[in-house]
Design an enzyme around this catalytic site. Structure first.
Site, PDB file in Angstrom:
ATOM      1  N   TYR A 144      86.193  38.174 -17.087  1.00  0.00           N
ATOM      2  CA  TYR A 144      86.283  37.729 -18.564  1.00  0.00           C
ATOM      3  C   TYR A 144      86.192  36.314 -18.765  1.00  0.00           C
ATOM      4  O   TYR A 144      86.676  35.597 -18.176  1.00  0.00           O
ATOM      5  CB  TYR A 144      87.780  38.240 -19.159  1.00  0.00           C
ATOM      6  N   ASP A 232      85.719  29.526 -13.988  1.00  0.00           N
ATOM      7  CA  ASP A 232      86.327  29.936 -15.196  1.00  0.00           C
ATOM      8  C   ASP A 232      87.815  29.625 -14.680  1.00  0.00           C
ATOM      9  O   ASP A 232      88.109  30.752 -14.091  1.00  0.00           O
ATOM     10  CB  ASP A 232      86.154  30.932 -15.651  1.00  0.00           C
ATOM     11  N   LYS A 260      95.287  28.696 -21.133  1.00  0.00           N
ATOM     12  CA  LYS A 260      96.272  29.157 -21.058  1.00  0.00           C
ATOM     13  C   LYS A 260      97.168  28.023 -20.375  1.00  0.00           C
ATOM     14  O   LYS A 260      97.912  27.440 -21.269  1.00  0.00           O
ATOM     15  CB  LYS A 260      95.935  30.274 -19.771  1.00  0.00           C
TER      16      LYS A 260
HETATM   17  C1  PLP Z   1      91.999  34.524 -21.216  1.00  0.00           C
HETATM   18  C2  PLP Z   1      90.932  34.131 -20.518  1.00  0.00           C
HETATM   19  C3  PLP Z   1      89.942  33.313 -21.305  1.00  0.00           C
HETATM   20  C4  PLP Z   1      89.754  33.178 -22.811  1.00  0.00           C
HETATM   21  O1  PLP Z   1      90.773  32.307 -23.225  1.00  0.00           O
HETATM   22  P1  PLP Z   1      91.285  32.536 -24.683  1.00  0.00           P
HETATM   23  O2  PLP Z   1      92.377  31.452 -24.986  1.00  0.00           O
HETATM   24  O3  PLP Z   1      92.040  33.792 -25.108  1.00  0.00           O
HETATM   25  O4  PLP Z   1      90.187  32.335 -25.737  1.00  0.00           O
HETATM   26  C5  PLP Z   1      88.747  33.033 -20.719  1.00  0.00           C
HETATM   27  N1  PLP Z   1      88.570  33.118 -19.377  1.00  0.00           N
HETATM   28  C6  PLP Z   1      89.636  33.901 -18.682  1.00  0.00           C
HETATM   29  C7  PLP Z   1      89.321  33.903 -17.174  1.00  0.00           C
HETATM   30  C8  PLP Z   1      90.686  34.272 -19.360  1.00  0.00           C
HETATM   31  O5  PLP Z   1      91.526  35.026 -18.665  1.00  0.00           O
END
Ligand code: PLP
Length: 422
Positions: A144, A232, A260
């Site tokens: 994601y 990411d 985060k």
């Molecule tokens: C949560 C998440 C995102 C998106 O971050 P948001 O602050 O919810 O937009 C992108 N990449 C990873 C791996 C995530 O866990």
């Protein structure tokens, strides 16, 4: 009207907020029932409006690594707020946070802050396309990267939990340049690939560690065809290790996305790269990206206060907590008819219903489709232990989760397993 009942409050929310929520994973759609409506959080606990306490393994899906309302974070936010909430001009707070992030991540030289992880990943992709002059992007099934159109294919937890297959509102053209491949297998790349985006430890299809050679193989393959490698690190960033998945793995990507934990519970994201790659970004270069609230003073203060607690010792404590939980949870299922895997990577912890370790999204999906998660979720919730309400999520123990909480969590798992396998 005052709301003191979860069901009443959630019914009212459903009139004015779609599905009663502002992010679909919160809706309990994949576990059934009504969400608890949170009144406040403190340390390892959240309290709902009925006064029930839960040992919280959601922790805002990762940002609150110190636990809720940590005094140092609250003080930093209050202090910043008293000096104004946003200026539209450079600040010392954003400088300090950027210096701290760059100091921790080997190979990272410059940052641009955003207000969410989605924006960070989206902008990192734009930067990589701009820097390479190519358009194809490669992502992995079950990873994601936020809800940006071009990355919202085969996108793990939030999407999978809702049982959504096609992507309404995402035109074919937008994803035509996105190639989705299975996690943990090093692909042969074509030479028109701009960027390979990967969660270096996958934490949105449950927890799936990279197999030996996967990240190293991606690095080599990207180098071979001149593609950029994007880690990411929105989850792994400052939860996995003092130096993120980069230091943890010893593999250095070209571009990073963060979120985060670096906002300490306030809205923040950031993306970064070497000076050379970042020079393609406006105002230095032609790739545009900006934001009214980017580098927000409250958010960078919360992020910096959080990072300053995250010493190497803190990661050792988080890992020890996760290890005890993994051991106790595994033991709770021993002798039962429920097959479980409790994968752990440092402080990160997952739960699969499977007979052997899960290596990719097919395995994660088979676990989710076993249907074992919803009854376990509710059996734990009524015993005061809150997991994230979906089978593709990981557990986020915080530094505030002490012996008492670990013991109570393991006891709740034991009782829940008893209840589910009479
Ligand atoms: C949560 C998440 C995102 C998106 O971050 P948001 O602050 O919810 O937009 C992108 N990449 C990873 C791996 C995530 O866990």
């Amino acid at each position: 009207m005052t709301y003191t009942n979860n069901i009443e409050a959630f019914e009212a929310s459903k009139h004015v907020l779609v599905g009663g929520v502002n992010s679909p994973v919160r809706s309990f759609r994949s576990v059934g029932g009504t969400p608890y409506v949170v009144a406040r959080g403190e340390g390892a606990y959240v309290y709902d409006i009925e006064g029930n306490a839960y040992i919280d393994y959601v922790q805002s899906y990762g940002p609150c690594v110190l636990g809720h309302a940590h005094p140092a974070v609250v003080a930093a936010i209050c202090d910043a707020a008293a000096r104004g909430t946003s200026y539209g001009a450079p600040t010392i707070g954003e400088l300090r946070l950027a210096e701290e992030v760059v100091r921790r991540i080997p190979g990272l030289e410059m940052l641009r802050m955003t207000s969410s992880g989605t924006e960070a990943a989206m902008s990192a992709i734009r930067l990589a396309r701009g820097a390479t002059g190519r358009s194809k992007i490669v992502k992995f099934d079950g990873n994601y990267h936020g809800h940006v159109d071009s990355l919202l294919v085969a996108a793990g937890s939030g999407v999978a939990n809702q049982g959504l297959t096609g992507m309404a509102g995402v035109p074919d053209g937008v994803v035509a340049d996105t190639v989705v491949l299975p996690y943990n297998r090093v692909p042969i790349l074509a030479d028109d690939v701009a960027v390979v985006a990967v969660e270096p430890v996958a934490a949105n299809m449950g927890l799936v560690a990279p197999v030996d050679g996967f990240l190293e193989g991606l690095r080599a393959e990207c180098d071979r065809v001149g593609a950029l490698l994007l880690f990411d690190e929105v989850i792994t960033g400052f939860r996995l290790h003092h130096g993120g998945a980069t230091a943890w793995s010893g593999v250095t990507p070209d571009v990073w996305a963060f979120g985060k934990v670096i906002g300490g519970g306030l809205p923040v994201g950031a993306f970064g790269a070497s000076r050379e790659v970042m020079s393609h970004l406006a105002p230095l270069g032609p790739v545009y990206q900006g934001g009214t609230l980017s580098g927000n003073p409250l958010a960078v203060a919360a992020g910096l206060a959080t990072l300053s607690q995250l010493t190497p010792d803190a990661y050792a404590q988080l890992s020890a907590t996760a290890e005890k939980l993994a051991f106790g949870i595994t033991a709770a299922f021993e002798g039962s008819s429920i097959p479980v895997q409790v994968p752990r990577v440092g402080p990160l912890l997952g739960l699969f219903f499977a007979n052997s370790p899960v290596l990719d999204n097919d395995g994660a999906t088979a676990s989710a489709e076993s249907g074992r998660f919803p009854p376990l979720f509710h059996a734990l919730l009524k015993r005061g232990v809150a997991l994230a309400p979906g089978p593709y999520e990981v557990m986020f123990p915080s530094l505030a989760h002490g012996e008492a909480e670990i013991d109570r969590t393991i006891a709740a798992f034991r009782d829940a397993v008893q209840e589910l396998t009479p």
